[in-house]
Design a protein around this motif. Structure first.
Motif, PDB file in Angstrom:
ATOM      1  N   GLY A  85      16.561  -4.815   3.101  1.00  0.00           N
ATOM      2  CA  GLY A  85      17.247  -3.834   2.285  1.00  0.00           C
ATOM      3  C   GLY A  85      17.659  -2.682   3.181  1.00  0.00           C
ATOM      4  N   PHE A  86      18.853  -2.160   2.987  1.00  0.00           N
ATOM      5  CA  PHE A  86      19.347  -1.094   3.860  1.00  0.00           C
ATOM      6  C   PHE A  86      18.758   0.239   3.443  1.00  0.00           C
ATOM      7  CE2 PHE A  86      22.328   2.067   5.440  1.00  0.00           C
ATOM      8  CZ  PHE A  86      22.484   1.648   6.745  1.00  0.00           C
ATOM      9  N   VAL A  87      18.265   0.977   4.414  1.00  0.00           N
ATOM     10  CA  VAL A  87      17.698   2.299   4.174  1.00  0.00           C
ATOM     11  C   VAL A  87      18.544   3.315   4.938  1.00  0.00           C
ATOM     12  CG1 VAL A  87      15.668   3.778   4.433  1.00  0.00           C
ATOM     13  CG2 VAL A  87      15.380   1.320   3.954  1.00  0.00           C
ATOM     14  N   HIS A  88      19.231   4.194   4.206  1.00  0.00           N
ATOM     15  CA  HIS A  88      20.021   5.242   4.855  1.00  0.00           C
ATOM     16  C   HIS A  88      19.064   6.257   5.454  1.00  0.00           C
ATOM     17  CE1 HIS A  88      23.884   3.959   3.205  1.00  0.00           C
ATOM     18  NE2 HIS A  88      23.176   3.595   2.145  1.00  0.00           N
ATOM     19  N   GLY A  89      19.391   6.755   6.625  1.00  0.00           N
ATOM     20  CA  GLY A  89      18.535   7.763   7.229  1.00  0.00           C
ATOM     21  C   GLY A  89      18.907   8.029   8.675  1.00  0.00           C
ATOM     22  N   THR A  90      17.966   8.622   9.397  1.00  0.00           N
ATOM     23  CA  THR A  90      18.126   8.930  10.806  1.00  0.00           C
ATOM     24  C   THR A  90      16.924   8.357  11.557  1.00  0.00           C
ATOM     25  OG1 THR A  90      16.951  11.026  10.586  1.00  0.00           O
ATOM     26  CG2 THR A  90      19.347  11.092  10.310  1.00  0.00           C
ATOM     27  N   TYR A  91      17.005   8.375  12.871  1.00  0.00           N
ATOM     28  CA  TYR A  91      15.852   7.973  13.676  1.00  0.00           C
ATOM     29  C   TYR A  91      14.774   9.044  13.561  1.00  0.00           C
ATOM     30  CZ  TYR A  91      18.970   4.595  15.889  1.00  0.00           C
ATOM     31  OH  TYR A  91      19.840   3.577  16.126  1.00  0.00           O
ATOM     32  N   TYR A  92      13.555   8.649  13.700  1.00  0.00           N
ATOM     33  CA  TYR A  92      12.428   9.577  13.652  1.00  0.00           C
ATOM     34  C   TYR A  92      12.488  10.539  14.842  1.00  0.00           C
ATOM     35  CZ  TYR A  92       7.617  11.214  13.681  1.00  0.00           C
ATOM     36  OH  TYR A  92       6.500  11.990  13.676  1.00  0.00           O
ATOM     37  N   ARG A  93      12.353  11.823  14.549  1.00  0.00           N
ATOM     38  CA  ARG A  93      12.397  12.850  15.584  1.00  0.00           C
ATOM     39  C   ARG A  93      11.043  13.473  15.858  1.00  0.00           C
ATOM     40  NH1 ARG A  93      16.499  16.687  12.903  1.00  0.00           N
ATOM     41  NH2 ARG A  93      15.689  15.602  11.116  1.00  0.00           N
ATOM     42  N   GLY A  94      10.097  13.268  14.965  1.00  0.00           N
ATOM     43  CA  GLY A  94       8.794  13.881  15.155  1.00  0.00           C
ATOM     44  C   GLY A  94       8.709  15.308  14.648  1.00  0.00           C
ATOM     45  N   THR A  95       9.645  15.704  13.782  1.00  0.00           N
ATOM     46  CA  THR A  95       9.590  17.059  13.258  1.00  0.00           C
ATOM     47  C   THR A  95       8.502  17.156  12.182  1.00  0.00           C
ATOM     48  OG1 THR A  95      11.212  16.614  11.517  1.00  0.00           O
ATOM     49  CG2 THR A  95      12.066  17.383  13.660  1.00  0.00           C
ATOM     50  N   HIS A 114       0.819  -1.209   0.000  1.00  0.00           N
ATOM     51  CA  HIS A 114       0.000   0.000   0.000  1.00  0.00           C
ATOM     52  C   HIS A 114       0.858   1.266   0.000  1.00  0.00           C
ATOM     53  CE1 HIS A 114      -2.916  -3.083   1.067  1.00  0.00           C
ATOM     54  NE2 HIS A 114      -3.806  -2.256   0.543  1.00  0.00           N
ATOM     55  N   ALA A 115       2.067   1.146  -0.548  1.00  0.00           N
ATOM     56  CA  ALA A 115       2.975   2.279  -0.789  1.00  0.00           C
ATOM     57  C   ALA A 115       3.411   3.001   0.487  1.00  0.00           C
ATOM     58  CB  ALA A 115       2.349   3.265  -1.778  1.00  0.00           C
ATOM     59  N   ILE A 116       3.466   2.278   1.591  1.00  0.00           N
ATOM     60  CA  ILE A 116       4.015   2.831   2.825  1.00  0.00           C
ATOM     61  C   ILE A 116       5.487   2.443   2.867  1.00  0.00           C
ATOM     62  CG2 ILE A 116       3.867   2.875   5.350  1.00  0.00           C
ATOM     63  CD1 ILE A 116       1.324   3.917   3.959  1.00  0.00           C
ATOM     64  N   ALA A 117       6.357   3.405   3.134  1.00  0.00           N
ATOM     65  CA  ALA A 117       7.800   3.170   3.101  1.00  0.00           C
ATOM     66  C   ALA A 117       8.248   2.354   4.319  1.00  0.00           C
ATOM     67  CB  ALA A 117       8.544   4.492   3.053  1.00  0.00           C
ATOM     68  N   VAL A 118       8.499   1.093   4.081  1.00  0.00           N
ATOM     69  CA  VAL A 118       9.073   0.198   5.091  1.00  0.00           C
ATOM     70  C   VAL A 118      10.170  -0.614   4.402  1.00  0.00           C
ATOM     71  CG1 VAL A 118       6.984   0.049   6.519  1.00  0.00           C
ATOM     72  CG2 VAL A 118       7.344  -1.606   4.685  1.00  0.00           C
ATOM     73  N   PRO A 119      11.125  -1.127   5.161  1.00  0.00           N
ATOM     74  CA  PRO A 119      12.210  -1.887   4.539  1.00  0.00           C
ATOM     75  C   PRO A 119      11.716  -3.159   3.851  1.00  0.00           C
ATOM     76  CG  PRO A 119      12.742  -1.335   6.812  1.00  0.00           C
ATOM     77  CD  PRO A 119      11.314  -0.980   6.593  1.00  0.00           C
ATOM     78  N   GLU A 120      12.413  -3.521   2.790  1.00  0.00           N
ATOM     79  CA  GLU A 120      12.109  -4.750   2.062  1.00  0.00           C
ATOM     80  C   GLU A 120      12.743  -5.938   2.781  1.00  0.00           C
ATOM     81  OE1 GLU A 120      13.121  -6.833  -2.233  1.00  0.00           O
ATOM     82  OE2 GLU A 120      13.981  -4.889  -1.734  1.00  0.00           O
ATOM     83  N   ILE A 121      11.968  -6.997   2.985  1.00  0.00           N
ATOM     84  CA  ILE A 121      12.484  -8.226   3.579  1.00  0.00           C
ATOM     85  C   ILE A 121      13.266  -8.972   2.500  1.00  0.00           C
ATOM     86  CG2 ILE A 121      11.897 -10.454   4.605  1.00  0.00           C
ATOM     87  CD1 ILE A 121       9.224  -9.092   5.512  1.00  0.00           C
ATOM     88  N   ILE A 122      14.488  -9.365   2.826  1.00  0.00           N
ATOM     89  CA  ILE A 122      15.290 -10.182   1.912  1.00  0.00           C
ATOM     90  C   ILE A 122      15.219 -11.611   2.408  1.00  0.00           C
ATOM     91  CG2 ILE A 122      17.603 -10.608   1.002  1.00  0.00           C
ATOM     92  CD1 ILE A 122      18.118  -7.586   1.369  1.00  0.00           C
ATOM     93  N   THR A 123      14.731 -12.496   1.579  1.00  0.00           N
ATOM     94  CA  THR A 123      14.550 -13.873   2.003  1.00  0.00           C
ATOM     95  C   THR A 123      15.870 -14.648   1.965  1.00  0.00           C
ATOM     96  OG1 THR A 123      13.923 -14.532  -0.232  1.00  0.00           O
ATOM     97  CG2 THR A 123      12.131 -13.956   1.283  1.00  0.00           C
ATOM     98  N   THR A 124      15.886 -15.754   2.698  1.00  0.00           N
ATOM     99  CA  THR A 124      17.063 -16.616   2.748  1.00  0.00           C
ATOM    100  C   THR A 124      17.194 -17.375   1.425  1.00  0.00           C
ATOM    101  OG1 THR A 124      15.869 -18.543   3.585  1.00  0.00           O
ATOM    102  CG2 THR A 124      16.698 -16.960   5.229  1.00  0.00           C
ATOM    103  N   LEU A 125      18.270 -18.125   1.294  1.00  0.00           N
ATOM    104  CA  LEU A 125      18.467 -18.951   0.098  1.00  0.00           C
ATOM    105  C   LEU A 125      17.334 -19.960  -0.075  1.00  0.00           C
ATOM    106  CD1 LEU A 125      22.296 -19.677   0.490  1.00  0.00           C
ATOM    107  CD2 LEU A 125      21.203 -18.112  -1.149  1.00  0.00           C
ATOM    108  N   GLU A 126      16.704 -20.350   1.027  1.00  0.00           N
ATOM    109  CA  GLU A 126      15.585 -21.303   0.995  1.00  0.00           C
ATOM    110  C   GLU A 126      14.241 -20.622   0.811  1.00  0.00           C
ATOM    111  OE1 GLU A 126      15.960 -23.441   4.656  1.00  0.00           O
ATOM    112  OE2 GLU A 126      17.679 -24.609   3.951  1.00  0.00           O
ATOM    113  N   GLY A 127      14.238 -19.297   0.646  1.00  0.00           N
ATOM    114  CA  GLY A 127      12.993 -18.563   0.444  1.00  0.00           C
ATOM    115  C   GLY A 127      12.247 -18.237   1.724  1.00  0.00           C
ATOM    116  N   LYS A 128      12.901 -18.354   2.870  1.00  0.00           N
ATOM    117  CA  LYS A 128      12.262 -18.046   4.154  1.00  0.00           C
ATOM    118  C   LYS A 128      12.507 -16.583   4.521  1.00  0.00           C
ATOM    119  CE  LYS A 128      12.790 -22.747   5.892  1.00  0.00           C
ATOM    120  NZ  LYS A 128      13.369 -23.586   6.947  1.00  0.00           N
ATOM    121  N   ASP A 129      11.616 -16.056   5.357  1.00  0.00           N
ATOM    122  CA  ASP A 129      11.722 -14.662   5.791  1.00  0.00           C
ATOM    123  C   ASP A 129      12.763 -14.446   6.875  1.00  0.00           C
ATOM    124  OD1 ASP A 129       9.778 -13.832   4.045  1.00  0.00           O
ATOM    125  OD2 ASP A 129       8.183 -13.769   5.539  1.00  0.00           O
TER     126      ASP A 129
END
Length: 143
Positions: free
Chosen positions: A129-139, A101-116
């Motif tokens: 997947g690595f997301v560069h950024g900072t912690y949420y501050r509430g600004t 639903h187009a909410i920005a959350v990290p992508e799960i990369i599955t194992t070689l066996e296809g498990k989460d």
């Protein structure tokens, strides 16, 4: 009444929003390397860094490695909050719903066996997947 300026709130664990990474020495990275190799096929990571934070955040590791000649970065999480496969399945279903639903959350990369997630010595590990950024501050800009 004093003319001194009073501080209503003082710094706490949530005050620091910049993410700091600490290099994990090879001597402390055995379990991480086993998970990377056995579950994800990453044989020789270039760098393993642990987030320099307290409690649950401190179990996040930034992994840099090469694949097909390209440098890649992922986040490997040692789960301490969610300790059962059922709990992780619920979290993962939520992440997938949000991504669909187009909410920005990290992508799960599955194992070689296809498990989460992978299991090593009774601990559940997940890769994202690595997301560069900072912690949420509430600004206002972050909303």
């Amino acid at each position: 009444m004093s003319n001194q300026k009073q501080t209503l709130f003082t710094a706490n664990v949530h005050s620091e929003y910049t993410i700091h990474w600490l290099t994990v020495p090879t001597s402390r990275s055995r379990d991480i390397r086993v998970v990377l190799r056995d579950a994800y096929g990453i044989l020789e990571p270039e760098a393993i860094a642990q987030v320099g934070a307290l409690e649950m955040r401190s179990n996040n590791f930034k992994i840099t490695y090469r694949s097909s000649g390209q440098r890649k970065t992922v986040l490997l999480r040692k789960n301490i909050q969610h300790q059962t496969p059922e709990a992780l399945r619920t979290v993962n279903a939520t992440l997938r719903y949000l991504r669909a639903h187009a909410i920005a959350v990290p992508e799960i990369i599955t194992t070689l066996e296809g498990k989460d997630f992978a299991t090593n010595n009774g601990v559940l590990w997940q890769m994202f997947g690595f997301v560069h950024g900072t912690y949420y501050r509430g600004t206002h800009e972050e909303l």
